[in-house]
Scaffold this motif. Sequence first.
Motif, PDB file in Angstrom:
ATOM      1  N   GLU A   1      36.382  68.824  74.425  1.00  0.00           N
ATOM      2  CA  GLU A   1      35.818  69.885  75.247  1.00  0.00           C
ATOM      3  C   GLU A   1      34.376  69.566  75.611  1.00  0.00           C
ATOM      4  O   GLU A   1      33.656  68.895  74.861  1.00  0.00           O
ATOM      5  CB  GLU A   1      35.872  71.217  74.502  1.00  0.00           C
ATOM      6  N   ARG A   2      33.981  70.031  76.774  1.00  0.00           N
ATOM      7  CA  ARG A   2      32.603  69.839  77.226  1.00  0.00           C
ATOM      8  C   ARG A   2      31.781  71.087  76.926  1.00  0.00           C
ATOM      9  O   ARG A   2      32.279  72.213  77.002  1.00  0.00           O
ATOM     10  CB  ARG A   2      32.555  69.499  78.718  1.00  0.00           C
TER      11      ARG A   2
ATOM     12  N   ASP B   1      40.650  64.230  74.980  1.00  0.00           N
ATOM     13  CA  ASP B   1      40.509  65.561  75.612  1.00  0.00           C
ATOM     14  C   ASP B   1      39.458  66.424  74.910  1.00  0.00           C
ATOM     15  O   ASP B   1      39.692  67.595  74.584  1.00  0.00           O
ATOM     16  CB  ASP B   1      41.853  66.298  75.624  1.00  0.00           C
TER      17      ASP B   1
ATOM     18  N   GLU C   1      30.469  65.889  76.451  1.00  0.00           N
ATOM     19  CA  GLU C   1      31.529  66.116  75.480  1.00  0.00           C
ATOM     20  C   GLU C   1      30.945  66.423  74.102  1.00  0.00           C
ATOM     21  O   GLU C   1      29.900  65.893  73.719  1.00  0.00           O
ATOM     22  CB  GLU C   1      32.421  64.877  75.372  1.00  0.00           C
ATOM     23  N   LYS C   2      31.635  67.283  73.387  1.00  0.00           N
ATOM     24  CA  LYS C   2      31.228  67.577  72.023  1.00  0.00           C
ATOM     25  C   LYS C   2      31.313  66.312  71.185  1.00  0.00           C
ATOM     26  O   LYS C   2      32.261  65.529  71.291  1.00  0.00           O
ATOM     27  CB  LYS C   2      32.127  68.656  71.424  1.00  0.00           C
TER      28      LYS C   2
ATOM     29  N   ASP D   1      28.442  78.258  75.433  1.00  0.00           N
ATOM     30  CA  ASP D   1      28.435  77.862  74.029  1.00  0.00           C
ATOM     31  C   ASP D   1      27.093  78.121  73.367  1.00  0.00           C
ATOM     32  O   ASP D   1      26.994  78.188  72.139  1.00  0.00           O
ATOM     33  CB  ASP D   1      28.779  76.373  73.902  1.00  0.00           C
TER      34      ASP D   1
ATOM     35  N   SER E   1      29.186  73.981  77.403  1.00  0.00           N
ATOM     36  CA  SER E   1      28.730  74.792  78.532  1.00  0.00           C
ATOM     37  C   SER E   1      27.607  75.730  78.087  1.00  0.00           C
ATOM     38  O   SER E   1      27.344  75.886  76.889  1.00  0.00           O
ATOM     39  CB  SER E   1      29.890  75.620  79.100  1.00  0.00           C
TER      40      SER E   1
END
Length: 269
Positions: free
Chosen positions: A40-41, A38, A67-68, A46, A43
Amino acid sequence: MKLRKKITVLLLTVTLTVGCAAMNKTVSKMFSHVQISDLERISEKDLQNLPQTVRNYLRYSGIVGKEKIKTVRLKQGGGFRLKPDQDFKTMKAVQYFNVDSMEFFWQGKVNIITATDRFLDGKGDLTVKLLGLIRVAYAEGPEVDQGEILRFLAEGVWFPSVFLNDFIQWEELDERTAMATITLKDLSASALFHFNEKNQVERITARRYMEKDGKFELKDWEIRIVEYRAYHGINIPAKSEVFWKLEEGDFCWYKPEIYEIDYNVPVPY
């Protein structure tokens, strides 16, 4: 003669196997607490607090929507030499990064020489061995620590989402230059990132400790990026040249080339 050759090959095989096992144990420990489910992506939001030139670069890199990156593993080739009058020797290396803990493990081979460069828990060390067994050089201490955290910062161009972390602070100097400062506890280092009209990082410059005859001295250090390639949809430098800028002239000592890179695969090769 044949028996001697077989014994030599056997010793090399055993030595390489033991060395690989030790590296894999260290890397597995480095990755042991990484959570990659899970993720985070990234954006546009950010990027909003970064200097414009850094935002432009990160958009070019292609990380927005991805994804990070928590972990990195890569295979590397290229050339290496110790003195300006030497020819480059063919090098093969593997490297692993734990991004959030600011750690890496690099191991490279040139002929029968194996070098290990590590930055773990805020401490760096460099070991050089003959046949992977006989230690012929070793370095550690605050000057090495400075060089290793600076290396982590500069090599962040291989996993650009690292530049969104709070442990890296940016200051825009002009429309093509920004200074990045990385901090881990009491250890800190800065580098200048120079961008071209394509919004690529084309050079990285810094002051880094250079060891010569057992003594360390701050010298100008520069990475010149030769070629970009896309890996997993992310544009990163595939070929670079690393220089010490000395009084007698620029000394290119390291020419890394990325052959393979994986993100968020927290296991050794």
